[in-house]
Design a protein around this motif. Structure first.
Motif, PDB file in Angstrom:
ATOM      1  N   ARG A  37     -29.122-102.840  44.313  1.00 38.31           N
ATOM      2  CA  ARG A  37     -29.220-103.565  45.704  1.00 38.31           C
ATOM      3  C   ARG A  37     -27.791-104.188  45.922  1.00 38.31           C
ATOM      4  NH1 ARG A  37     -33.155-104.723  48.878  1.00 38.31           N
ATOM      5  NH2 ARG A  37     -34.926-104.363  47.406  1.00 38.31           N
ATOM      6  N   ASN A  38     -27.214-103.832  47.119  1.00 44.88           N
ATOM      7  CA  ASN A  38     -25.745-104.347  47.467  1.00 44.88           C
ATOM      8  C   ASN A  38     -25.577-105.810  47.038  1.00 44.88           C
ATOM      9  OD1 ASN A  38     -23.301-103.641  48.435  1.00 44.88           O
ATOM     10  ND2 ASN A  38     -23.722-104.287  50.327  1.00 44.88           N
ATOM     11  N   GLY A  39     -24.641-105.965  46.421  1.00 44.72           N
ATOM     12  CA  GLY A  39     -24.062-107.574  46.219  1.00 44.72           C
ATOM     13  C   GLY A  39     -24.917-107.848  44.925  1.00 44.72           C
ATOM     14  N   THR A  40     -25.474-106.960  44.232  1.00 48.79           N
ATOM     15  CA  THR A  40     -26.309-107.588  42.966  1.00 48.79           C
ATOM     16  C   THR A  40     -25.592-106.804  41.665  1.00 48.79           C
ATOM     17  OG1 THR A  40     -28.146-106.059  42.904  1.00 48.79           O
ATOM     18  CG2 THR A  40     -28.292-107.838  44.128  1.00 48.79           C
ATOM     19  N   THR A  41     -25.848-107.343  40.612  1.00 52.99           N
ATOM     20  CA  THR A  41     -25.133-106.773  39.376  1.00 52.99           C
ATOM     21  C   THR A  41     -26.651-105.973  38.540  1.00 52.99           C
ATOM     22  OG1 THR A  41     -25.624-108.647  37.897  1.00 52.99           O
ATOM     23  CG2 THR A  41     -23.627-108.301  39.010  1.00 52.99           C
ATOM     24  N   GLY A  42     -27.562-105.844  39.318  1.00 52.70           N
ATOM     25  CA  GLY A  42     -28.813-105.196  38.630  1.00 52.70           C
ATOM     26  C   GLY A  42     -30.185-105.702  39.069  1.00 52.70           C
ATOM     27  N   PRO A  43     -31.394-105.031  38.659  1.00 49.36           N
ATOM     28  CA  PRO A  43     -31.163-103.935  37.799  1.00 49.36           C
ATOM     29  C   PRO A  43     -30.994-102.779  38.649  1.00 49.36           C
ATOM     30  CG  PRO A  43     -33.504-104.820  38.568  1.00 49.36           C
ATOM     31  CD  PRO A  43     -32.316-105.523  39.059  1.00 49.36           C
ATOM     32  N   ASP A  44     -30.626-101.617  37.672  1.00 50.78           N
ATOM     33  CA  ASP A  44     -30.457-100.377  38.258  1.00 50.78           C
ATOM     34  C   ASP A  44     -31.698-100.033  39.022  1.00 50.78           C
ATOM     35  OD1 ASP A  44     -27.904-100.535  37.831  1.00 50.78           O
ATOM     36  OD2 ASP A  44     -27.949 -98.666  36.321  1.00 50.78           O
ATOM     37  N   CYS A  45     -31.901 -99.217  40.097  1.00 47.71           N
ATOM     38  CA  CYS A  45     -33.104 -98.456  40.589  1.00 47.71           C
ATOM     39  C   CYS A  45     -32.647 -96.861  40.814  1.00 47.71           C
ATOM     40  CB  CYS A  45     -33.418 -99.187  42.039  1.00 47.71           C
ATOM     41  SG  CYS A  45     -33.491-101.041  41.870  1.00 47.71           S
ATOM     42  N   ALA A  46     -33.747 -96.186  41.212  1.00 43.58           N
ATOM     43  CA  ALA A  46     -33.329 -94.829  41.464  1.00 43.58           C
ATOM     44  C   ALA A  46     -33.605 -94.591  42.935  1.00 43.58           C
ATOM     45  CB  ALA A  46     -34.257 -93.965  40.876  1.00 43.58           C
ATOM     46  N   LEU A  47     -32.567 -93.939  43.675  1.00 49.44           N
ATOM     47  CA  LEU A  47     -32.914 -93.477  45.107  1.00 49.44           C
ATOM     48  C   LEU A  47     -33.041 -92.061  45.006  1.00 49.44           C
ATOM     49  CD1 LEU A  47     -31.013 -94.637  47.946  1.00 49.44           C
ATOM     50  CD2 LEU A  47     -30.734 -92.181  47.661  1.00 49.44           C
ATOM     51  N   LYS A  48     -34.159 -91.438  45.563  1.00 47.29           N
ATOM     52  CA  LYS A  48     -34.369 -89.962  45.578  1.00 47.29           C
ATOM     53  C   LYS A  48     -33.917 -89.793  47.152  1.00 47.29           C
ATOM     54  CE  LYS A  48     -37.738 -86.605  44.101  1.00 47.29           C
ATOM     55  NZ  LYS A  48     -38.867 -86.464  43.251  1.00 47.29           N
ATOM     56  N   LEU A  49     -33.118 -88.907  47.280  1.00 50.40           N
ATOM     57  CA  LEU A  49     -32.751 -88.336  48.551  1.00 50.40           C
ATOM     58  C   LEU A  49     -32.977 -86.791  48.580  1.00 50.40           C
ATOM     59  CD1 LEU A  49     -31.057 -88.613  51.220  1.00 50.40           C
ATOM     60  CD2 LEU A  49     -28.903 -88.028  50.132  1.00 50.40           C
ATOM     61  N   ARG A  50     -33.665 -86.640  49.854  1.00 52.31           N
ATOM     62  CA  ARG A  50     -34.140 -85.061  50.110  1.00 52.31           C
ATOM     63  C   ARG A  50     -32.995 -84.371  50.263  1.00 52.31           C
ATOM     64  NH1 ARG A  50     -35.122 -81.354  54.006  1.00 52.31           N
ATOM     65  NH2 ARG A  50     -36.608 -79.888  53.585  1.00 52.31           N
ATOM     66  N   ASN A  51     -32.962 -83.257  49.354  1.00 48.42           N
ATOM     67  CA  ASN A  51     -31.631 -82.307  49.724  1.00 48.42           C
ATOM     68  C   ASN A  51     -32.108 -81.544  51.037  1.00 48.42           C
ATOM     69  OD1 ASN A  51     -30.746 -82.619  47.381  1.00 48.42           O
ATOM     70  ND2 ASN A  51     -31.892 -80.856  46.192  1.00 48.42           N
ATOM     71  N   ARG A  52     -30.945 -81.493  51.781  1.00 44.05           N
ATOM     72  CA  ARG A  52     -30.775 -80.998  53.096  1.00 44.05           C
ATOM     73  C   ARG A  52     -31.151 -79.207  53.022  1.00 44.05           C
ATOM     74  NH1 ARG A  52     -25.427 -81.848  54.239  1.00 44.05           N
ATOM     75  NH2 ARG A  52     -26.075 -83.937  55.061  1.00 44.05           N
ATOM     76  N   SER A  53     -31.998 -79.044  53.899  1.00 49.89           N
ATOM     77  CA  SER A  53     -32.756 -77.497  53.927  1.00 49.89           C
ATOM     78  C   SER A  53     -33.195 -77.056  52.591  1.00 49.89           C
ATOM     79  CB  SER A  53     -31.253 -76.609  54.345  1.00 49.89           C
ATOM     80  OG  SER A  53     -30.603 -76.941  55.318  1.00 49.89           O
ATOM     81  N   SER A  54     -33.911 -77.838  51.944  1.00 48.83           N
ATOM     82  CA  SER A  54     -34.633 -77.590  50.908  1.00 48.83           C
ATOM     83  C   SER A  54     -35.480 -76.527  51.085  1.00 48.83           C
ATOM     84  CB  SER A  54     -34.963 -78.732  50.417  1.00 48.83           C
ATOM     85  OG  SER A  54     -36.021 -78.451  49.112  1.00 48.83           O
ATOM     86  N   VAL A  55     -35.568 -75.524  50.355  1.00 42.12           N
ATOM     87  CA  VAL A  55     -36.793 -74.665  50.419  1.00 42.12           C
ATOM     88  C   VAL A  55     -37.955 -74.846  49.469  1.00 42.12           C
ATOM     89  CG1 VAL A  55     -35.380 -72.783  51.226  1.00 42.12           C
ATOM     90  CG2 VAL A  55     -35.721 -72.811  49.078  1.00 42.12           C
ATOM     91  N   VAL A  56     -37.571 -75.567  48.444  1.00 39.16           N
ATOM     92  CA  VAL A  56     -38.571 -76.151  47.561  1.00 39.16           C
ATOM     93  C   VAL A  56     -39.436 -76.947  48.043  1.00 39.16           C
ATOM     94  CG1 VAL A  56     -38.845 -77.082  45.200  1.00 39.16           C
ATOM     95  CG2 VAL A  56     -36.942 -75.313  45.550  1.00 39.16           C
TER      96      VAL A  56
END
Length: 178
Positions: A37-56
């Protein structure tokens, strides 16, 4: 997959309220980034971003995975859902970061881990859902000691059980529909 299918985020990039720490894993359907989260030192998180034009993975399938996570279909055996949005026209969601399992687990740790994974699968199956992609990369551990818990990852491959009452041996799975 073409090079322009993956949206590349550099360390320090900002998506809404999330700052990229580093890329974590690039897959056929999406890319996972370690973020905070911006402005913090943790904890780490996971951001999952869909790939553009994904055929999968279609956009609808990616959004379905996000809803399964948000709706807590696996109870405690999934990462916590922390938010979602769009970046350059592609959907993303943020979840609690899961550490990968390691080969040096003791027998007691191994039992604890796989019992938790089995409990998550039972919850999923109670909703007539089938994970469909159980492998080491889709198993992890969330939380910090003493509140660690085994989690199933990548719900994008979940299928709905289609039970054939006339012929149970013909029972199949199908993609979930909206």
């Amino acid at each position: 997959m073409s090079e322009d299918a993956v949206i590349v985020l550099l360390d320090g990039a900002l998506i809404d309220d999330w700052r990229v720490v580093k890329p974590h894993r690039i897959g056929g359907s999406s890319t996972v980034y370690r973020v905070r989260r911006n402005g913090t030192t943790g904890p780490d998180c996971a951001l999952k971003l869909r790939n553009r034009s994904s055929v999968v993975c279609t956009r609808a399938e990616f959004l379905r995975e996000m809803r399964l996570l948000r709706d807590r279909k696996l109870g405690p055996n999934q990462p916590d859902f922390l938010g979602c949005g769009e970046y350059e026209g592609e959907p993303y969601f943020v979840m609690e970061f899961a550490e990968m399992i390691h080969p040096g687990m003791t027998p007691d740790e191994t039992y604890w881990f796989f019992r938790g994974i089995a409990e998550g699968l039972v919850r999923l199956n109670a909703d007539f859902l089938f994970h469909g992609d159980i492998k080491d990369l889709n198993l992890g551990i969330c939380g910090t000691f003493p509140h660690r818990r085994p989690v199933l990852l990548d719900l994008g491959s979940c299928r709905k059980w289609v039970y054939n009452i006339k012929d149970p041996l013909a029972t199949t799975t199908s993609m979930l529909h909206e």
